[in-house]
Write a protein that holds these residues in place. Sequence first.
Motif, PDB file in Angstrom:
ATOM      1  N   THR A  38       0.832  -1.194   0.000  1.00 51.47           N
ATOM      2  CA  THR A  38       0.000   0.000   0.000  1.00 51.47           C
ATOM      3  C   THR A  38       0.871   1.251   0.000  1.00 51.47           C
ATOM      4  OG1 THR A  38      -0.096   0.160   2.403  1.00 51.47           O
ATOM      5  CG2 THR A  38      -1.736  -1.251   1.316  1.00 51.47           C
ATOM      6  N   GLU A  63      -9.392   0.913  -4.012  1.00 48.01           N
ATOM      7  CA  GLU A  63     -10.055   0.166  -2.936  1.00 48.01           C
ATOM      8  C   GLU A  63      -9.720   0.767  -1.573  1.00 48.01           C
ATOM      9  OE1 GLU A  63     -10.170  -4.389  -1.093  1.00 48.01           O
ATOM     10  OE2 GLU A  63      -8.970  -3.919  -2.858  1.00 48.01           O
ATOM     11  N   THR A  64      -8.452   1.151  -1.384  1.00 47.68           N
ATOM     12  CA  THR A  64      -8.052   1.745  -0.113  1.00 47.68           C
ATOM     13  C   THR A  64      -8.729   3.099   0.092  1.00 47.68           C
ATOM     14  OG1 THR A  64      -5.897   0.659  -0.310  1.00 47.68           O
ATOM     15  CG2 THR A  64      -6.076   2.464   1.269  1.00 47.68           C
ATOM     16  N   ALA A  84     -11.610   4.082  -1.213  1.00 47.25           N
ATOM     17  CA  ALA A  84     -13.038   3.858  -0.970  1.00 47.25           C
ATOM     18  C   ALA A  84     -13.286   3.432   0.473  1.00 47.25           C
ATOM     19  CB  ALA A  84     -13.568   2.805  -1.941  1.00 47.25           C
ATOM     20  N   ARG A  85     -12.422   2.581   1.006  1.00 44.15           N
ATOM     21  CA  ARG A  85     -12.590   2.119   2.384  1.00 44.15           C
ATOM     22  C   ARG A  85     -12.413   3.286   3.358  1.00 44.15           C
ATOM     23  NH1 ARG A  85      -8.734  -1.175   2.497  1.00 44.15           N
ATOM     24  NH2 ARG A  85      -9.859  -2.858   1.463  1.00 44.15           N
ATOM     25  N   THR A  86     -11.450   4.147   3.088  1.00 47.18           N
ATOM     26  CA  THR A  86     -11.228   5.311   3.949  1.00 47.18           C
ATOM     27  C   THR A  86     -12.436   6.245   3.931  1.00 47.18           C
ATOM     28  OG1 THR A  86      -8.848   5.191   3.529  1.00 47.18           O
ATOM     29  CG2 THR A  86      -9.709   7.260   4.386  1.00 47.18           C
ATOM     30  N   GLN A 146     -15.520   5.466   3.218  1.00 52.56           N
ATOM     31  CA  GLN A 146     -16.663   4.813   3.854  1.00 52.56           C
ATOM     32  C   GLN A 146     -16.612   4.988   5.369  1.00 52.56           C
ATOM     33  OE1 GLN A 146     -16.821   0.589   3.286  1.00 52.56           O
ATOM     34  NE2 GLN A 146     -19.018   0.467   3.680  1.00 52.56           N
ATOM     35  N   LEU A 147     -15.425   4.839   5.941  1.00 54.52           N
ATOM     36  CA  LEU A 147     -15.283   4.986   7.391  1.00 54.52           C
ATOM     37  C   LEU A 147     -15.522   6.439   7.811  1.00 54.52           C
ATOM     38  CD1 LEU A 147     -12.133   2.741   7.997  1.00 54.52           C
ATOM     39  CD2 LEU A 147     -14.513   2.206   8.546  1.00 54.52           C
TER      40      LEU A 147
END
Length: 527
Positions: free
Chosen positions: A387, A454-455, A457-459, A461-462
């Motif tokens: 990452t 993807e990383t 999007a996850r950040t 979302q949180l």
Amino acid sequence: MPIPTDGSWPPPAVQPAYDSYRDWDAWYAGDADRLRNVYANRVGDRPKTRPGQRAGGLYGLVSRWLWGAPTPTGQRDGRLHVPLPADLAATSANLLFSEPPTLDHETPAVMERLEQLVEDGLATLLLHAAEAGSALGDVYLRPVIDLDVHPDRAFLAAVHADGAIPTIRWGKLTEVTFWSTVHEDGDQHLRLLEHHEVVNKAGRIVYGLHEGTRDKLGRAVPLTEHTASAYLADLVDADSAQATGLARLDVVRVPNAGPQRLWRATPGLKYLGRSDFDGNEQWFDALDDVWTSWMRDLRLARSRIIVPEYMLQSLGPGKGATWDADQEIFTALNALPTQQGVGITASQFAIRHAEHKATADAIVETALRHAGLSSQTLGEEGDVAVTATEVQARERQSFTTRGNRIGTWAPALADAIELLLELEFARRADLKGDRPDPVKVNVEFGDSVSEAPETTARTLQLLSAAGAVSTETMVRMVHPDWDEPQVKAEVERIKGDAPPVVEVGGALGALAGNEPPAADDGPPDQE
């Protein structure tokens, strides 16, 4: 400092810097002959053994480096050069300009000119300039008008440190002489000098053509004596000067790093930029020594078959002897057939590849660390997917160095572009067209490592679930390269595509506008 008229070249005041430029240029070029010339003091085609090679102290140590030793008599020169210096300079430049910086201004006419500047190859110019600056310590940017190249606009050009003699006061460039050899015939050198200065708040360039020798500037000759300078004769006045039309110096100096270590107490040199090769010469030489030893092991470890002479097939008197052609190498031994232990012997030495590789890796790591880079930046850890956070953790030293150099390059590039706009505005009559007013543009360097979608999007979302980020901020995080109108338009589209707002009411969460259901108090009272 006026333009030189005679005497030694380069001038004695800058000779220490030019001695180092010569060494660093040899490492940067990676040419074995130039390295031998620098460190073994070659005279013509024959190496000269100097007394210093048998002396002690620092001078003797440097003279006994791999490239300082004379070529062994009667043997081929098996010394090898590893292009680590060139790789180091290229890596340093790629850290800055692998992604071109963003140029921005609110004026449409200025933005149109900036886009044209990018189309003209600004990114390539900056990448090459940063690489030369990494090797030599300094690089200079200057706007140029050449109607034969671009008849309607100016362009930026870069001058390397070994083609400039600057005057620096309190860390600021006040004047500079650029020079180049336009003709060389044996020991005869024809040099073109151009001195950039400001006199009475008016910038000008003074030109001079000099005929001399390798280490002497020589006499001044008319500019028309050579085709490389003949066109200047129509541009200069009686003093061989050309006005720039600017009220300041038309050159920007970009130092690679600082402070200067070699000449920190030397007047005139203490403000020069520091090369990434400064102090690394011994490690470059040691790495070449390791690789030369490694390749020597390979040569010595070739499989050889040693056979006694009586086993060779004679070709007749005076014609020698031979062996089966399917075998490779034969060494004749003078031995009697009856001697014990004399027969066919296979000889093959071990190749110390693990020891050589470990030593080479340690030297590379030391050289990169001295230049402010992490070994991972040069790809020493393989191509395993990681990452962006892990990359920045592994390459912290490289990113720290990159941040420091962005702090130097960003204002210098903004200043150089402003100079270009000023020059075009002052010479707008010659360029035939409307020119935007000279302004200082915004220069922004992007992140050299981007997060995977993807990383990101996850950040997001949180952050959204925590109610800690707005829609506009999320759009900017997903599209960091978008300008303000693009971001606003995307935010409006997202709001238009959103489903109807649902409000939670009561314990069952009825739709907005409906009364919550009445509480169930049981059957009505009976009368």
